[in-house]
Design an enzyme around this catalytic site. Structure first.
Site, PDB file in Angstrom:
ATOM      1  N   THR A 217       0.824  -1.213   0.000  1.00  0.00           N
ATOM      2  CA  THR A 217       0.000   0.000   0.000  1.00  0.00           C
ATOM      3  C   THR A 217       0.852   1.254   0.000  1.00  0.00           C
ATOM      4  O   THR A 217       0.524   2.240  -0.657  1.00  0.00           O
ATOM      5  CB  THR A 217      -0.926  -0.006   1.240  1.00  0.00           C
TER       6      THR A 217
ATOM      7  N   ASP B  80       1.758  -6.124  -4.411  1.00  0.00           N
ATOM      8  CA  ASP B  80       0.933  -6.207  -3.211  1.00  0.00           C
ATOM      9  C   ASP B  80       1.488  -7.385  -2.410  1.00  0.00           C
ATOM     10  O   ASP B  80       1.789  -8.436  -2.985  1.00  0.00           O
ATOM     11  CB  ASP B  80      -0.512  -6.488  -3.643  1.00  0.00           C
ATOM     12  N   SER B  81       1.596  -7.253  -1.105  1.00  0.00           N
ATOM     13  CA  SER B  81       2.269  -8.323  -0.361  1.00  0.00           C
ATOM     14  C   SER B  81       1.436  -9.596  -0.279  1.00  0.00           C
ATOM     15  O   SER B  81       1.935 -10.645   0.129  1.00  0.00           O
ATOM     16  CB  SER B  81       2.698  -7.856   1.033  1.00  0.00           C
TER      17      SER B  81
ATOM     18  N   THR C 201       1.642  -4.456   4.116  1.00  0.00           N
ATOM     19  CA  THR C 201       1.472  -4.834   5.525  1.00  0.00           C
ATOM     20  C   THR C 201       0.866  -6.229   5.690  1.00  0.00           C
ATOM     21  O   THR C 201       1.052  -6.858   6.725  1.00  0.00           O
ATOM     22  CB  THR C 201       0.583  -3.811   6.263  1.00  0.00           C
ATOM     23  N   ASP C 202       0.144  -6.709   4.666  1.00  0.00           N
ATOM     24  CA  ASP C 202      -0.606  -7.959   4.851  1.00  0.00           C
ATOM     25  C   ASP C 202       0.281  -9.156   5.210  1.00  0.00           C
ATOM     26  O   ASP C 202      -0.092  -9.977   6.041  1.00  0.00           O
ATOM     27  CB  ASP C 202      -1.433  -8.275   3.596  1.00  0.00           C
TER      28      ASP C 202
ATOM     29  N   LYS D 169       0.220  -8.546  12.446  1.00  0.00           N
ATOM     30  CA  LYS D 169      -0.725  -7.503  12.020  1.00  0.00           C
ATOM     31  C   LYS D 169      -2.016  -7.749  12.797  1.00  0.00           C
ATOM     32  O   LYS D 169      -2.580  -8.837  12.721  1.00  0.00           O
ATOM     33  CB  LYS D 169      -0.959  -7.573  10.508  1.00  0.00           C
TER      34      LYS D 169
ATOM     35  N   TYR E 134      -3.269 -28.618  30.579  1.00  0.00           N
ATOM     36  CA  TYR E 134      -4.529 -29.380  30.598  1.00  0.00           C
ATOM     37  C   TYR E 134      -4.303 -30.802  30.098  1.00  0.00           C
ATOM     38  O   TYR E 134      -3.372 -31.059  29.321  1.00  0.00           O
ATOM     39  CB  TYR E 134      -5.562 -28.707  29.682  1.00  0.00           C
TER      40      TYR E 134
HETATM   41  N1  ASP Z   1      -2.688  -5.308   0.421  1.00  0.00           N
HETATM   42  C1  ASP Z   1      -1.620  -4.436   0.892  1.00  0.00           C
HETATM   43  C2  ASP Z   1      -0.323  -5.228   0.911  1.00  0.00           C
HETATM   44  O1  ASP Z   1      -0.106  -5.983   1.809  1.00  0.00           O
HETATM   45  C3  ASP Z   1      -1.945  -3.890   2.242  1.00  0.00           C
HETATM   46  C4  ASP Z   1      -0.924  -2.925   2.807  1.00  0.00           C
HETATM   47  O2  ASP Z   1       0.210  -2.798   2.366  1.00  0.00           O
HETATM   48  O3  ASP Z   1      -1.280  -2.252   3.812  1.00  0.00           O
HETATM   49  O4  ASP Z   1       0.452  -5.114   0.006  1.00  0.00           O
END
Ligand code: ASP
Length: 326
Positions: free
Chosen positions: A11, A53-54, A85-86, A156, A273
Protein backbone atom coordinates in the site's frame (compact mmCIF):
# COMPACT_ATOMS: atom_id res chain seq x y z
CA UNK A 1 26.42 7.38 7.01
CA UNK A 2 24.73 5.39 4.23
CA UNK A 3 21.24 3.93 4.26
CA UNK A 4 19.75 1.66 1.61
CA UNK A 5 16.00 1.52 1.02
CA UNK A 6 14.77 -1.60 -0.75
CA UNK A 7 11.28 -1.30 -2.22
CA UNK A 8 9.01 -4.32 -2.63
CA UNK A 9 5.60 -2.66 -3.07
CA UNK A 10 2.53 -2.70 -0.80
CA UNK A 11 0.00 0.00 0.00
CA UNK A 12 2.81 2.40 0.84
CA UNK A 13 3.80 2.36 -2.84
CA UNK A 14 0.27 2.20 -4.24
CA UNK A 15 -1.73 4.53 -6.36
CA UNK A 16 -5.37 4.21 -7.34
CA UNK A 17 -6.02 2.49 -10.68
CA UNK A 18 -9.32 1.56 -12.30
CA UNK A 19 -8.94 -1.86 -10.68
CA UNK A 20 -8.23 -0.54 -7.18
CA UNK A 21 -4.98 0.23 -5.37
CA UNK A 22 -1.92 -1.15 -7.11
CA UNK A 23 1.71 -1.04 -5.98
CA UNK A 24 3.51 0.96 -8.65
CA UNK A 25 5.67 3.63 -7.05
CA UNK A 26 9.42 3.29 -6.73
CA UNK A 27 11.50 4.21 -3.67
CA UNK A 28 12.60 7.57 -5.09
CA UNK A 29 8.98 8.57 -5.60
CA UNK A 30 8.19 7.48 -2.02
CA UNK A 31 11.00 9.63 -0.65
CA UNK A 32 9.93 12.61 -2.71
CA UNK A 33 6.28 12.32 -1.66
CA UNK A 34 7.35 11.90 1.98
CA UNK A 35 9.54 15.00 1.73
CA UNK A 36 12.69 13.07 2.65
CA UNK A 37 15.94 14.29 1.04
CA UNK A 38 18.34 11.66 -0.25
CA UNK A 39 21.34 13.62 0.97
CA UNK A 40 20.38 15.41 4.14
CA UNK A 41 23.10 14.34 6.57
CA UNK A 42 22.50 10.71 5.65
CA UNK A 43 23.06 9.46 2.16
CA UNK A 44 20.13 7.33 1.00
CA UNK A 45 20.32 4.86 -1.89
CA UNK A 46 17.27 3.19 -3.35
CA UNK A 47 16.68 -0.22 -4.88
CA UNK A 48 13.34 -1.16 -6.46
CA UNK A 49 13.46 -4.90 -6.01
CA UNK A 50 9.79 -5.60 -6.74
CA UNK A 51 6.50 -3.72 -6.86
CA UNK A 52 3.83 -6.08 -5.62
CA UNK A 53 0.93 -6.21 -3.21
CA UNK A 54 2.27 -8.32 -0.36
CA UNK A 55 -0.62 -10.76 -0.84
CA UNK A 56 1.42 -11.89 -3.85
CA UNK A 57 4.64 -12.44 -1.91
CA UNK A 58 5.85 -16.05 -2.05
CA UNK A 59 8.45 -17.79 0.13
CA UNK A 60 10.89 -17.55 -2.81
CA UNK A 61 10.55 -13.75 -2.58
CA UNK A 62 11.81 -13.88 1.03
CA UNK A 63 14.98 -15.43 -0.37
CA UNK A 64 15.25 -12.70 -3.03
CA UNK A 65 14.81 -10.01 -0.37
CA UNK A 66 17.21 -11.79 1.99
CA UNK A 67 19.88 -12.00 -0.74
CA UNK A 68 19.46 -8.30 -1.56
CA UNK A 69 20.02 -7.42 2.11
CA UNK A 70 22.88 -9.89 2.53
CA UNK A 71 24.71 -8.48 -0.52
CA UNK A 72 24.28 -4.92 0.73
CA UNK A 73 25.31 -5.35 4.36
CA UNK A 74 28.93 -4.36 3.79
CA UNK A 75 28.09 -1.10 2.04
CA UNK A 76 25.47 0.33 4.36
CA UNK A 77 25.03 1.40 7.98
CA UNK A 78 21.36 0.49 7.91
CA UNK A 79 18.78 -0.98 5.54
CA UNK A 80 15.06 -0.21 5.23
CA UNK A 81 12.66 -2.50 3.37
CA UNK A 82 9.29 -1.10 2.30
CA UNK A 83 6.66 -3.83 2.11
CA UNK A 84 2.92 -4.40 2.06
CA UNK A 85 1.47 -4.83 5.52
CA UNK A 86 -0.61 -7.96 4.85
CA UNK A 87 2.29 -10.41 4.88
CA UNK A 88 4.95 -8.16 6.37
CA UNK A 89 5.14 -10.20 9.60
CA UNK A 90 5.80 -13.38 7.61
CA UNK A 91 8.61 -11.68 5.68
CA UNK A 92 10.17 -10.16 8.80
CA UNK A 93 10.05 -13.55 10.56
CA UNK A 94 11.39 -15.52 7.58
CA UNK A 95 14.22 -13.02 7.04
CA UNK A 96 15.14 -13.26 10.73
CA UNK A 97 15.65 -17.02 10.45
CA UNK A 98 17.56 -16.89 7.16
CA UNK A 99 19.70 -13.87 7.90
CA UNK A 100 21.06 -14.21 11.40
CA UNK A 101 22.72 -11.42 13.37
CA UNK A 102 23.09 -8.76 10.68
CA UNK A 103 25.72 -6.22 11.77
CA UNK A 104 23.41 -3.27 11.05
CA UNK A 105 19.70 -2.51 11.63
CA UNK A 106 17.41 -3.94 8.95
CA UNK A 107 13.99 -2.34 9.29
CA UNK A 108 10.79 -3.30 7.49
CA UNK A 109 7.99 -0.81 7.17
CA UNK A 110 4.86 -0.07 5.17
CA UNK A 111 1.69 1.93 5.60
CA UNK A 112 -2.03 1.49 5.86
CA UNK A 113 -2.82 4.42 3.57
CA UNK A 114 -1.07 4.97 0.24
CA UNK A 115 1.55 7.68 0.30
CA UNK A 116 -0.43 9.41 -2.45
CA UNK A 117 -3.42 9.96 -0.11
CA UNK A 118 -3.91 12.86 2.29
CA UNK A 119 -3.24 11.92 5.91
CA UNK A 120 -1.20 8.87 4.89
CA UNK A 121 0.85 7.22 7.62
CA UNK A 122 3.59 6.45 5.07
CA UNK A 123 5.86 9.51 5.67
CA UNK A 124 5.82 8.95 9.45
CA UNK A 125 6.52 5.23 9.14
CA UNK A 126 9.32 5.84 6.65
CA UNK A 127 10.92 8.39 8.97
CA UNK A 128 10.69 6.01 11.94
CA UNK A 129 12.28 3.23 9.89
CA UNK A 130 15.06 5.45 8.54
CA UNK A 131 15.80 6.86 12.01
CA UNK A 132 16.10 3.38 13.49
CA UNK A 133 18.18 2.17 10.53
CA UNK A 134 20.52 5.10 11.20
CA UNK A 135 20.69 5.14 15.00
CA UNK A 136 19.22 1.84 16.13
CA UNK A 137 20.46 -1.60 17.09
CA UNK A 138 21.65 -4.34 14.71
CA UNK A 139 18.97 -6.94 13.97
CA UNK A 140 15.77 -7.28 11.97
CA UNK A 141 12.87 -5.05 12.99
CA UNK A 142 9.50 -3.66 11.97
CA UNK A 143 8.82 0.06 12.32
CA UNK A 144 5.19 1.13 12.38
CA UNK A 145 3.26 4.00 13.93
CA UNK A 146 6.26 5.44 15.82
CA UNK A 147 7.14 2.03 17.29
CA UNK A 148 9.99 -0.31 16.50
CA UNK A 149 9.34 -3.99 17.18
CA UNK A 150 11.44 -7.12 16.78
CA UNK A 151 10.89 -8.78 13.38
CA UNK A 152 10.17 -12.22 14.86
CA UNK A 153 7.58 -10.89 17.29
CA UNK A 154 5.19 -8.79 15.23
CA UNK A 155 1.70 -9.60 14.02
CA UNK A 156 -0.72 -7.50 12.02
CA UNK A 157 -3.63 -6.96 14.40
CA UNK A 158 -5.80 -4.46 12.52
CA UNK A 159 -6.92 -4.48 8.90
CA UNK A 160 -7.80 -0.78 8.81
CA UNK A 161 -6.38 1.11 11.80
CA UNK A 162 -3.04 2.86 11.51
CA UNK A 163 -1.70 1.18 14.64
CA UNK A 164 -1.82 -2.08 12.75
CA UNK A 165 1.11 -4.01 14.25
CA UNK A 166 1.82 -5.22 17.74
CA UNK A 167 4.73 -6.93 19.35
CA UNK A 168 3.42 -10.22 20.73
CA UNK A 169 4.68 -11.64 24.04
CA UNK A 170 7.71 -9.34 23.76
CA UNK A 171 8.39 -5.68 24.60
CA UNK A 172 8.53 -2.95 21.97
CA UNK A 173 12.16 -2.22 21.16
CA UNK A 174 11.98 1.54 20.63
CA UNK A 175 9.76 4.44 19.78
CA UNK A 176 10.19 7.80 18.16
CA UNK A 177 9.28 10.88 20.16
CA UNK A 178 9.67 14.36 18.65
CA UNK A 179 12.06 12.96 16.06
CA UNK A 180 14.34 11.31 18.67
CA UNK A 181 14.68 7.63 19.20
CA UNK A 182 13.98 6.18 22.65
CA UNK A 183 15.28 2.61 23.02
CA UNK A 184 13.23 0.61 25.52
CA UNK A 185 14.57 -2.90 25.10
CA UNK A 186 17.70 -4.41 23.57
CA UNK A 187 17.04 -7.89 22.17
CA UNK A 188 19.71 -10.44 23.09
CA UNK A 189 20.71 -11.16 19.48
CA UNK A 190 24.23 -12.55 19.47
CA UNK A 191 26.47 -14.61 17.24
CA UNK A 192 28.02 -14.73 13.82
CA UNK A 193 26.42 -12.99 10.86
CA UNK A 194 25.17 -15.64 8.45
CA UNK A 195 22.77 -16.12 5.56
CA UNK A 196 21.22 -19.50 4.95
CA UNK A 197 18.05 -19.35 2.84
CA UNK A 198 17.26 -23.06 2.72
CA UNK A 199 13.53 -23.45 3.38
CA UNK A 200 10.77 -25.90 2.56
CA UNK A 201 7.63 -23.90 1.71
CA UNK A 202 5.40 -26.97 1.69
CA UNK A 203 3.94 -26.29 5.12
CA UNK A 204 0.24 -25.98 5.92
CA UNK A 205 -1.49 -24.05 8.70
CA UNK A 206 -4.70 -25.69 9.91
CA UNK A 207 -7.04 -23.91 12.28
CA UNK A 208 -8.78 -26.14 14.78
CA UNK A 209 -12.51 -25.44 14.92
CA UNK A 210 -15.33 -27.41 16.58
CA UNK A 211 -16.29 -30.22 14.22
CA UNK A 212 -13.02 -30.44 12.26
CA UNK A 213 -13.03 -34.01 11.00
CA UNK A 214 -10.04 -36.36 11.23
CA UNK A 215 -10.52 -37.20 7.53
CA UNK A 216 -10.23 -33.58 6.43
CA UNK A 217 -7.20 -33.09 8.68
CA UNK A 218 -5.51 -36.23 7.29
CA UNK A 219 -6.18 -35.29 3.68
CA UNK A 220 -4.70 -31.80 4.10
CA UNK A 221 -1.82 -33.00 6.29
CA UNK A 222 -1.07 -35.75 3.75
CA UNK A 223 -0.07 -33.17 1.14
CA UNK A 224 2.31 -31.19 3.35
CA UNK A 225 5.80 -31.77 4.76
CA UNK A 226 4.91 -30.03 8.01
CA UNK A 227 1.77 -28.84 9.78
CA UNK A 228 1.06 -25.89 12.04
CA UNK A 229 -2.07 -26.74 14.02
CA UNK A 230 -3.71 -23.69 15.53
CA UNK A 231 -5.56 -24.87 18.62
CA UNK A 232 -7.55 -23.03 21.26
CA UNK A 233 -6.15 -21.23 24.31
CA UNK A 234 -3.24 -23.00 26.00
CA UNK A 235 -3.49 -25.85 23.46
CA UNK A 236 -4.99 -29.32 23.18
CA UNK A 237 -6.62 -31.61 20.62
CA UNK A 238 -10.18 -32.97 20.73
CA UNK A 239 -10.75 -36.71 21.04
CA UNK A 240 -14.43 -36.79 22.09
CA UNK A 241 -16.79 -37.50 19.20
CA UNK A 242 -14.58 -36.82 16.19
CA UNK A 243 -11.21 -38.21 17.21
CA UNK A 244 -8.75 -35.68 15.84
CA UNK A 245 -6.16 -36.73 18.40
CA UNK A 246 -5.96 -40.19 16.86
CA UNK A 247 -5.46 -38.64 13.40
CA UNK A 248 -2.72 -36.34 14.73
CA UNK A 249 -1.00 -39.25 16.48
CA UNK A 250 -0.77 -41.04 13.11
CA UNK A 251 0.86 -38.03 11.43
CA UNK A 252 3.09 -36.57 14.16
CA UNK A 253 5.72 -39.36 14.30
CA UNK A 254 6.26 -39.04 10.53
CA UNK A 255 6.01 -35.31 9.89
CA UNK A 256 6.20 -32.41 12.31
CA UNK A 257 2.93 -31.10 13.76
CA UNK A 258 3.54 -27.83 15.61
CA UNK A 259 0.82 -26.51 17.88
CA UNK A 260 0.12 -22.80 18.16
CA UNK A 261 -2.93 -20.98 19.55
CA UNK A 262 -5.82 -18.86 18.34
CA UNK A 263 -5.23 -16.53 21.28
CA UNK A 264 -3.14 -13.53 20.30
CA UNK A 265 -1.19 -13.37 23.54
CA UNK A 266 0.32 -15.91 25.91
CA UNK A 267 1.26 -18.74 23.53
CA UNK A 268 0.66 -22.44 24.20
CA UNK A 269 1.39 -24.48 27.31
CA UNK A 270 0.59 -28.09 26.51
CA UNK A 271 1.40 -29.25 30.03
CA UNK A 272 -1.48 -27.27 31.55
CA UNK A 273 -4.53 -29.38 30.60
CA UNK A 274 -5.15 -33.05 30.04
CA UNK A 275 -6.10 -32.32 26.40
CA UNK A 276 -2.71 -30.65 26.00
CA UNK A 277 -0.75 -33.47 27.64
CA UNK A 278 -2.41 -35.97 25.34
CA UNK A 279 -1.32 -33.81 22.39
CA UNK A 280 2.25 -33.94 23.69
CA UNK A 281 2.01 -37.72 24.03
CA UNK A 282 0.77 -37.85 20.41
CA UNK A 283 4.05 -36.20 19.38
CA UNK A 284 2.93 -32.61 18.87
CA UNK A 285 5.66 -29.95 19.08
CA UNK A 286 4.64 -26.89 21.15
CA UNK A 287 5.20 -23.45 19.57
CA UNK A 288 5.67 -21.86 23.01
CA UNK A 289 5.07 -18.12 22.87
CA UNK A 290 5.95 -17.68 19.18
CA UNK A 291 3.67 -15.72 16.87
CA UNK A 292 1.79 -17.65 14.19
CA UNK A 293 3.98 -16.01 11.54
CA UNK A 294 7.21 -16.97 13.30
CA UNK A 295 5.90 -20.51 13.87
CA UNK A 296 5.04 -21.08 10.20
CA UNK A 297 8.24 -19.59 8.79
CA UNK A 298 10.41 -21.32 11.40
CA UNK A 299 8.86 -24.66 10.45
CA UNK A 300 9.69 -23.94 6.78
CA UNK A 301 13.23 -23.04 7.85
CA UNK A 302 13.55 -26.14 10.06
CA UNK A 303 12.34 -28.41 7.23
CA UNK A 304 14.88 -26.79 4.94
CA UNK A 305 17.57 -28.00 7.32
CA UNK A 306 16.28 -31.31 8.68
CA UNK A 307 13.83 -34.05 7.71
CA UNK A 308 13.65 -36.16 10.85
CA UNK A 309 10.86 -35.09 13.19
CA UNK A 310 13.17 -35.12 16.22
CA UNK A 311 15.67 -32.82 14.48
CA UNK A 312 12.89 -30.47 13.39
CA UNK A 313 11.58 -30.45 16.97
CA UNK A 314 15.01 -29.42 18.23
CA UNK A 315 15.15 -26.48 15.80
CA UNK A 316 11.57 -25.38 16.55
CA UNK A 317 12.13 -25.37 20.32
CA UNK A 318 15.49 -23.63 20.14
CA UNK A 319 15.68 -19.85 20.33
CA UNK A 320 17.22 -18.61 17.06
CA UNK A 321 16.32 -14.91 16.86
CA UNK A 322 14.53 -14.03 20.12
CA UNK A 323 11.33 -15.49 18.69
CA UNK A 324 10.65 -17.89 21.57
CA UNK A 325 11.17 -17.53 25.28
CA UNK A 326 9.67 -20.77 26.58
N1 ASP B 1 -2.69 -5.31 0.42
C1 ASP B 1 -1.62 -4.44 0.89
C2 ASP B 1 -0.32 -5.23 0.91
O1 ASP B 1 -0.11 -5.98 1.81
C3 ASP B 1 -1.95 -3.89 2.24
C4 ASP B 1 -0.92 -2.93 2.81
O2 ASP B 1 0.21 -2.80 2.37
O3 ASP B 1 -1.28 -2.25 3.81
O4 ASP B 1 0.45 -5.11 0.01
Amino acid sequence: MRILIIGTGGTIASRMTEKGYKAGLGVDELLELAGIEKNDGVSIDSWDLMRVDSTLIQPEDWITIGKAVWESLEDYDGIVITHGTDTLAYTSSALSFMLRNPPVPVVLTGSMLPITEPGSDAPENLRTAITFARDGIPGIYVAFRNKVMLGTRVSKVHSLGLNAFQSINYPDVAYLRGGSLVVMHRPALRGETSFDPRIDPNVVHIRLTPGLSPEVFLSIAGEADGIVLEGYGAGGIPYRGRNLLEAVSKVAPKKPVVMTTQALYGGVDLTRYEVGRRALEAGVIPAGDMTKEATLTKLMYALGHARKVEEVREIIMKNLACEISR
